[in-house]
Design a protein around this motif. Structure first.
Motif, short mmCIF file in Angstrom:
data_model
loop_
_atom_site.label_atom_id
_atom_site.label_comp_id
_atom_site.label_asym_id
_atom_site.label_seq_id
_atom_site.Cartn_x
_atom_site.Cartn_y
_atom_site.Cartn_z
N HIS A 25 -3.09 -2.63 -15.31
CA HIS A 25 -2.52 -2.52 -13.98
C HIS A 25 -1.45 -3.30 -13.90
O HIS A 25 -0.79 -2.66 -12.86
N PHE A 26 -1.26 -4.58 -14.14
CA PHE A 26 -0.19 -5.11 -13.93
C PHE A 26 -0.64 -6.47 -14.73
O PHE A 26 -1.56 -7.22 -14.73
N PRO A 27 0.73 -7.04 -15.49
CA PRO A 27 0.67 -8.30 -16.36
C PRO A 27 0.03 -9.36 -15.49
O PRO A 27 0.61 -9.76 -14.60
N ASP A 28 -0.97 -10.02 -15.89
CA ASP A 28 -1.46 -11.27 -15.19
C ASP A 28 -0.31 -12.44 -15.20
O ASP A 28 -0.65 -13.06 -14.32
N LEU A 29 0.23 -12.41 -16.33
CA LEU A 29 1.44 -13.50 -16.43
C LEU A 29 2.29 -13.34 -15.22
O LEU A 29 2.54 -14.49 -14.70
N LEU A 30 2.38 -12.23 -14.52
CA LEU A 30 3.10 -12.34 -13.24
C LEU A 30 2.64 -12.51 -12.01
O LEU A 30 2.97 -12.88 -11.06
N LEU A 31 1.27 -12.42 -12.15
CA LEU A 31 0.30 -12.78 -10.88
C LEU A 31 0.05 -14.05 -10.71
O LEU A 31 -0.01 -14.68 -9.66
N ALA A 32 0.27 -14.93 -11.81
CA ALA A 32 -0.21 -16.17 -11.73
C ALA A 32 1.12 -17.07 -11.22
O ALA A 32 2.05 -16.63 -11.39
N LYS A 33 0.72 -18.43 -10.38
CA LYS A 33 1.61 -18.83 -9.88
C LYS A 33 2.19 -20.07 -10.91
O LYS A 33 1.34 -20.57 -11.65
N HIS A 34 3.59 -20.11 -10.92
CA HIS A 34 4.18 -21.01 -12.07
C HIS A 34 5.18 -22.11 -11.21
O HIS A 34 6.20 -22.39 -11.57
N PRO A 80 3.70 0.98 -24.11
CA PRO A 80 2.35 1.60 -23.52
C PRO A 80 2.83 2.93 -22.95
O PRO A 80 3.68 3.40 -23.02
N ALA A 81 1.60 3.75 -23.07
CA ALA A 81 1.59 5.18 -22.59
C ALA A 81 0.88 5.13 -21.13
O ALA A 81 0.11 4.26 -20.71
N VAL A 82 1.53 6.05 -20.61
CA VAL A 82 1.01 6.11 -18.84
C VAL A 82 -0.15 7.25 -18.78
O VAL A 82 -0.14 8.15 -19.42
N LEU A 83 -1.07 6.52 -18.14
CA LEU A 83 -2.25 7.27 -17.92
C LEU A 83 -2.73 6.97 -16.37
O LEU A 83 -2.96 5.91 -16.02
N TYR A 84 -2.32 8.07 -15.32
CA TYR A 84 -2.66 7.67 -13.95
C TYR A 84 -3.96 7.80 -13.74
O TYR A 84 -4.86 8.48 -14.31
N THR A 92 4.68 0.31 -13.85
CA THR A 92 4.00 -0.76 -14.75
C THR A 92 4.40 -0.69 -16.18
O THR A 92 4.51 -1.70 -16.72
N ALA A 93 4.85 0.55 -16.67
CA ALA A 93 5.15 0.57 -18.11
C ALA A 93 6.55 -0.25 -18.23
O ALA A 93 6.81 -0.86 -19.04
N SER A 94 7.58 -0.17 -17.22
CA SER A 94 8.77 -0.67 -17.35
C SER A 94 8.29 -2.32 -16.87
O SER A 94 9.09 -3.20 -17.73
N THR A 95 7.45 -2.78 -16.10
CA THR A 95 7.12 -4.13 -16.00
C THR A 95 6.73 -4.63 -17.25
O THR A 95 6.83 -5.76 -17.71
N PHE A 96 5.82 -4.15 -17.90
CA PHE A 96 5.14 -4.34 -19.10
C PHE A 96 6.21 -4.63 -20.07
O PHE A 96 6.18 -5.76 -20.61
N ALA A 97 7.16 -3.81 -20.19
CA ALA A 97 8.18 -3.93 -21.19
C ALA A 97 9.01 -5.06 -20.74
O ALA A 97 9.50 -6.03 -21.81
N ALA A 98 9.48 -5.43 -19.69
CA ALA A 98 10.09 -6.69 -19.37
C ALA A 98 9.21 -7.83 -19.29
O ALA A 98 9.94 -8.97 -19.72
N THR A 99 7.98 -7.94 -19.22
CA THR A 99 7.25 -8.96 -19.32
C THR A 99 6.97 -9.37 -20.77
O THR A 99 6.87 -10.59 -21.24
N PHE A 100 6.53 -8.49 -21.42
CA PHE A 100 5.96 -8.75 -22.85
C PHE A 100 7.21 -8.18 -23.74
O PHE A 100 7.15 -7.11 -24.61
#
Length: 89
Positions: free
Chosen positions: A10-19, A70-74, A52-60
């Motif tokens: 749904h969204f990378p945890d890495l981006l949800l955590a505070k750093h 990733p493939a998109v499955l709404y 989320t696919a573009s966020t995933f690619a930018a994050t990982f």
């Protein structure tokens, strides 16, 4: 022995955590590394939207550079629940 592993993001945890502090960055470093490593081990990676696919690619970036995309499955939504306002018949 084990079946296929599907990871639905749904969204990378890495981006949800505070750093925000050095302690948090040190604490999160191994978790962030393991998140990327273990996510890449899935047999199929799905995300809930093109955003989320573009966020995933930018994050990982390591996974993206390895061609793991990733493939998109709404998410399924029961639209019948919206046919009448809640509480009215």
């Amino acid at each position: 022995m084990f079946g296929s592993v599907v990871f639905y993001c749904h969204f990378p945890d890495l981006l949800l955590a505070k750093h925000t502090t050095i302690v948090r960055r040190i604490y999160r470093a191994p978790i962030n590394y393991l998140e990327q490593l273990t996510t890449g081990m899935a047999d199929l990676i799905l995300v809930n939207s093109k955003f989320t696919a573009s966020t995933f690619a930018a994050t990982f970036k390591r996974l993206d550079s390895q061609g793991i995309k990733p493939a998109v499955l709404y998410p399924a939504v029961n639209v019948d629940q919206f046919s009448q306002p809640n509480g009215y018949k």
